[in-house]
Design a protein around this motif. Structure first.
Motif, PDB file in Angstrom:
ATOM      1  N   ILE A 290       7.170  -3.084   5.644  1.00 19.72           N
ATOM      2  CA  ILE A 290       6.148  -2.469   4.257  1.00 19.72           C
ATOM      3  C   ILE A 290       5.230  -1.140   5.112  1.00 19.72           C
ATOM      4  CG2 ILE A 290       4.287  -3.508   3.475  1.00 19.72           C
ATOM      5  CD1 ILE A 290       4.455  -6.424   4.646  1.00 19.72           C
ATOM      6  N   THR A 291       4.669  -0.733   4.107  1.00 20.22           N
ATOM      7  CA  THR A 291       4.470   0.678   4.721  1.00 20.22           C
ATOM      8  C   THR A 291       3.392   0.607   3.553  1.00 20.22           C
ATOM      9  OG1 THR A 291       5.471   1.902   3.490  1.00 20.22           O
ATOM     10  CG2 THR A 291       6.196   1.856   5.890  1.00 20.22           C
ATOM     11  N   VAL A 292       1.549   1.222   3.792  1.00 21.32           N
ATOM     12  CA  VAL A 292       1.106   1.641   2.559  1.00 21.32           C
ATOM     13  C   VAL A 292       0.732   2.989   2.387  1.00 21.32           C
ATOM     14  CG1 VAL A 292      -0.802   0.896   1.591  1.00 21.32           C
ATOM     15  CG2 VAL A 292       0.328  -1.134   2.632  1.00 21.32           C
ATOM     16  N   ASP A 293       1.222   3.944   1.717  1.00 23.94           N
ATOM     17  CA  ASP A 293       1.387   5.299   1.656  1.00 23.94           C
ATOM     18  C   ASP A 293       1.530   5.979   2.997  1.00 23.94           C
ATOM     19  OD1 ASP A 293      -0.750   5.005  -0.493  1.00 23.94           O
ATOM     20  OD2 ASP A 293      -2.360   4.456   0.276  1.00 23.94           O
TER      21      ASP A 293
ATOM     22  N   ASP B  40       1.546  -4.813   8.887  1.00 26.61           N
ATOM     23  CA  ASP B  40       2.116  -6.007   9.301  1.00 26.61           C
ATOM     24  C   ASP B  40       2.285  -7.111   7.978  1.00 26.61           C
ATOM     25  OD1 ASP B  40      -0.570  -6.960   8.882  1.00 26.61           O
ATOM     26  OD2 ASP B  40      -0.443  -7.609  10.949  1.00 26.61           O
ATOM     27  N   GLY B  41       1.619  -6.810   6.931  1.00 31.17           N
ATOM     28  CA  GLY B  41       1.526  -7.481   6.080  1.00 31.17           C
ATOM     29  C   GLY B  41       0.691  -9.390   5.622  1.00 31.17           C
ATOM     30  N   LYS B  42      -0.174  -9.630   6.502  1.00 25.22           N
ATOM     31  CA  LYS B  42      -1.018 -10.511   6.857  1.00 25.22           C
ATOM     32  C   LYS B  42      -2.138 -10.341   6.194  1.00 25.22           C
ATOM     33  CE  LYS B  42       1.515 -11.674  11.495  1.00 25.22           C
ATOM     34  NZ  LYS B  42       0.856 -11.902  12.972  1.00 25.22           N
ATOM     35  N   GLY B  43      -2.597 -11.221   5.699  1.00 20.48           N
ATOM     36  CA  GLY B  43      -4.302 -11.039   4.915  1.00 20.48           C
ATOM     37  C   GLY B  43      -4.059 -10.264   4.065  1.00 20.48           C
ATOM     38  N   ASP B  44      -5.187  -9.438   3.692  1.00 18.60           N
ATOM     39  CA  ASP B  44      -5.417  -8.710   2.990  1.00 18.60           C
ATOM     40  C   ASP B  44      -5.490  -6.819   3.369  1.00 18.60           C
ATOM     41  OD1 ASP B  44      -5.186 -10.589   0.881  1.00 18.60           O
ATOM     42  OD2 ASP B  44      -7.646 -10.503   0.617  1.00 18.60           O
TER      43      ASP B  44
END
Length: 794
Positions: free
Chosen positions: A750-753, A758-762
């Motif tokens: 996973i990448t955000v911008d 790691d995809g855990k939580g928010d």
């Protein structure tokens, strides 16, 4: 220029007191089903100040004209409310219609919802809210010294109109040879102006007209017009011919299997228009005081006349679409559009079940399952605020909520005794305000409606004096329940198990008591919050003992039981794995098809996703056989059907005694398309989209998916594409909002911008656009590959 509507403050609907205006009735009126009437007078003003306003309302329906020009362009005014306690009025700026000197005002009046037929079958109700039509109006101007320039009183005159008969179900008969002429007077009637409230919602207005897409002549020489779209509205036409020639318009939603015009499902609603020509050149006509639900019009012309134009005119209280959804599957896209059209055609003053047959009532069950969807598709805050106030007005002393609101049976209960108190229906009193809170952050309305919610919960508890609700089977019994209305039962040789009335009622007692407890906490009523929470806990514990076996089977071992129980956390932890297996088996027994009715259907797919079965949810949603959402689209539906099997696979029509082709309830799945598939929803902890939660369900067969919602905070956008293993998810958080990204377990890389996560939580998302990328799991890729992208047009 024309007069314009002056909008009132919807949170304080009762405005300044009326002056000397009286409610007046036309003495020429002969009663329900007879020619419509007008009241009129001449009046003088020294000058036009520029700020003249007209406040106006009526018993029945009205249209107003000043100096021959229409006041406003609103339809079906003053609207439909619980008339015995709440009657809307409109306020218009009318300076542009006035002249210095003598002016003429004329108010046309018709039966409308007040006294034309309500209800159906062998027990129609007439004169439901009164037998007398009337008008009340006052014209004021601050520029003229704050004077009241005109009021209705018994000095006004009256006469008959060219409208010879009209009714909501009936239609309209109009004779253009007749000109309105004063022939009698008026009389003031006993009317308490305290009932008058400023119009609380968007008025009913015309939408863009629809052209004919196909036409043909039947064996009897009548022309059938297909407008390509089922609507709530009316036909408008232009005709030229000799005086006395007649045009008759009949309406239908579907054709029979042989392609013939078919409207047997309208039952006792004649839904027809008759227009008699004046013979004066081109004559344009559209009905004044009625509407129909239809896609097809069959037009008969008697004597010498010809139509030069015909269009279909949709009308609605919701005129702007606030959400969009598109995908690679054209059937899914059309399903979304069908839901939009069903909302338009049924949100005409109140959220009705259907716009065509002898019903068109504000069914509470339909509204509560659809409310969340409705608030995505349109700005429905004021619409629902107004309607819920009518629900409260019609609520019985013991807390029971009517099946329909406004409730005709409240005034005349003889033929419909006990037409109130069904769980799943009356729960609209809590569910709709809660959805308003989620979408608009409307805390004040929660506080306003909380006492009525509490009365409803206490009523449901009282049905059996305990946490297990045992509704009587007979219609009219105290607490009678519709259960999971119109749940498909499978083959007649071996019917599928369905949820029982007591399980359905008990489930809803838990759902609503827990919700009301939460609402009470939000508005600061801690004592009520605790009491409702205690009720919810007692019901939850009792439900587990009564309806969940040691092996983990729930209630009727049917899809609705599992869907509602899982979605609302009613299954103990030690039974959940077994219950999941039984839930999946309940779907396998239906060959992967829907086994739910009105209350179970909106919960089905979200519940499957909640238990980790997103792929199964996709399978159920995308299958194209009956019962299923996409089946009706394949069969040519342009709105949502009342029944899964409204048209059989061979084209034959299901029993017409209860078969509507414009019934929005099953369109509630569009909430899942936006919140689940596209993946955006409001946060209950920061409502009104102050925080937007993004949590998509990737169904490869739908790629690419694009969706948007014009929220109160601004535009929310989400779209994703699948390319092999890779998913690209783009979102937009509106300015002034916060975003939260949540991804289900199993997504990788996973990448955000551009930054790894790691995809855990928010993951917090600031206002603006963001790009998220991740990989499908093998199981998800396999599920996507099993679906072929359906590009057929419906």
């Amino acid at each position: 220029m024309t007069s314009t509507l002056v909008r009132a403050n919807p949170t304080s609907a009762r405005q300044a007191p009326w002056a000397a205006a009286r409610m007046i009735r036309p003495l020429v009126d002969k009663g329900v089903g007879m020619p419509a009437s007008f009241v009129s007078t001449d009046f003088s003003i020294e000058r036009v100040g520029g700020d003249e306003t007209l406040r106006i309302s009526a018993l029945g329906l009205y249209r107003c004209f000043i100096n021959g020009r229409r006041v406003g362009n609103d339809l079906l005014t003053p609207g439909w409310t619980s008339y015995e306690t709440r009657l809307s009025y409109q306020t218009y700026a009318v300076a542009d219609l006035l002249v210095a000197g003598t002016n003429h005002i004329e108010i046309w009046l018709a039966d409308g919802w007040l006294r034309s037929q309500m209800m159906w079958g062998n027990a129609p109700i007439f004169n439901t809210w009164g037998s007398e039509i009337g008008a009340i109006a006052e014209l004021t101007s601050d520029a003229n010294g704050g004077k009241t320039l005109l009021v209705t009183d018994d000095s006004w005159k009256s006469g008959e109109l060219p409208i010879r008969k009209s009714g909501i179900y009936f239609g309209e008969v109009f004779d253009a040879r007749i000109k309105p002429v004063v022939s009698s007077g008026t009389a003031a009637i006993d009317f308490d102006v305290v009932r008058l409230i400023a119009h609380e919602t968007t008025p009913v207005r015309e939408l863009d007209a629809l052209a004919v897409v196909k036409q043909w002549t039947d064996a009897d020489g009548r022309t059938v017009y297909d407008f390509g779209q089922n609507i709530g509205g009316y036909v408008a036409f232009t005709v030229r011919g000799e005086a006395g020639a007649k045009v008759t318009v009949e309406h239908a939603e579907v054709l029979d299997k042989d392609g013939n015009f078919y409207n047997v499902n309208y039952r006792t609603a004649e839904a027809r228009i008759e227009y008699t020509l004046s013979g004066n050149g081109d004559e344009q006509f559209r009905p004044h005081f009625t509407f129909q639900g239809f896609r097809y019009a069959r037009i008969t012309i008697e004597s010498k006349a010809e139509l030069t134009s015909v269009v279909s005119v949709p009308i609605s209280s919701v005129t702007e679409v606030k959400s969009s959804f598109t995908s690679a599957n054209k059937l899914v896209d059309r399903l979304f559009l069908n839901t939009v059209w069903s909302q338009r055609g049924n949100f005409i003053e109140v959220p009705t079940d259907c716009p065509q047959r002898d019903e068109r009532l504000g069914w509470t069950g339909d509204a509560q399952v659809f409310a969340g969807t409705a608030m995505y598709l349109a700005d429905a805050q004021n619409f629902f605020r107004k309607w819920i106030r009518d629900v409260m007005a019609d609520q019985r002393e013991d807390g029971a909520v009517p099946h329909v609101v406004p409730d005709p049976t409240k005034m005349q209960p003889k033929d419909y005794p006990g037409f109130y108190g069904s769980t799943g229906w009356g729960d609209a009193i809590a569910v709709v305000p809660w959805q308003m809170y989620l979408h608009y952050g409307d805390t004040d309305f929660l506080a306003e409606t909380l006492p009525a919610m509490v009365k409803w919960v206490d009523f449901v508890w009282s049905i059996s004096e305990g946490p297990i609700v045992k509704p009587p089977r007979a219609w009219g019994g105290r607490g009678f329940s519709f259960g999971d209305w119109l749940q498909p039962s499978g083959p007649s040789a071996k019917p599928l198990p369905t949820i029982s009335d007591d399980a359905a009622a008990t489930l809803y007692l838990h759902i609503t008591s827990a919700m009301v407890g939460r609402i009470a906490g939000i508005v600061g009523d801690t004592a009520t919050a605790q009491r409702m929470s205690d009720i919810a806990t007692k019901v939850k514990n009792a439900f587990a003992l009564e309806f969940i076996t040691p092996a983990g089977r729930v209630a009727g071992d049917d899809q609705t039981s599992y869907a509602l129980a899982f979605l609302h956390d009613l299954i103990p932890a030690d039974k959940q794995d077994a219950a999941k297996a039984y839930f999946k088996n309940a779907i396998a027994r239906t060959d992967g098809r829907i086994g739910t009715g009105f209350i179970g259907t909106p919960a089905l797919l979200p519940a499957l996703v909640k238990i980790g079965e997103a792929n199964l949810a996709a399978d159920v949603f995308l299958q194209e056989e009956v019962p299923g959402w996409l089946y009706q689209v394949k069969m040519g539906a342009t709105t949502i059907w009342e029944r899964w099997d409204a048209i059989q696979a061979d084209g034959s029509i299901y029993n017409p005694q209860m078969n509507s082709y414009n019934h929005y309830a099953y369109g509630a799945v569009c909430q899942w398309l936006l919140e689940g598939v596209a993946g955006f929803r409001p946060d209950p902890e920061a409502p009104g989209f102050a925080t937007v939660i993004f949590e998509p369900i990737i169904i490869g067969a739908l790629s690419p998916v694009k969706a948007s919602h014009a929220s109160p905070k601004g535009l929310i956008r989400a779209e994703w594409t699948v390319d092999g293993d890779a998913v690209r998810y783009e979102v937009e958080v509106p300015g002034g909002s916060n975003g939260v990204l949540r991804l289900a377990a199993g997504y990788r890389n996973i990448t955000v911008d551009g930054a790894a996560w790691d995809g855990k939580g928010d993951h917090a998302l600031a206002a603006g656009s963001h790009v998220i990328t991740f990989d499908h799991t093998p199981a998800q890729r396999k599920a996507a590959a099993e679906h072929s992208i359906n590009t057929r047009t419906p």
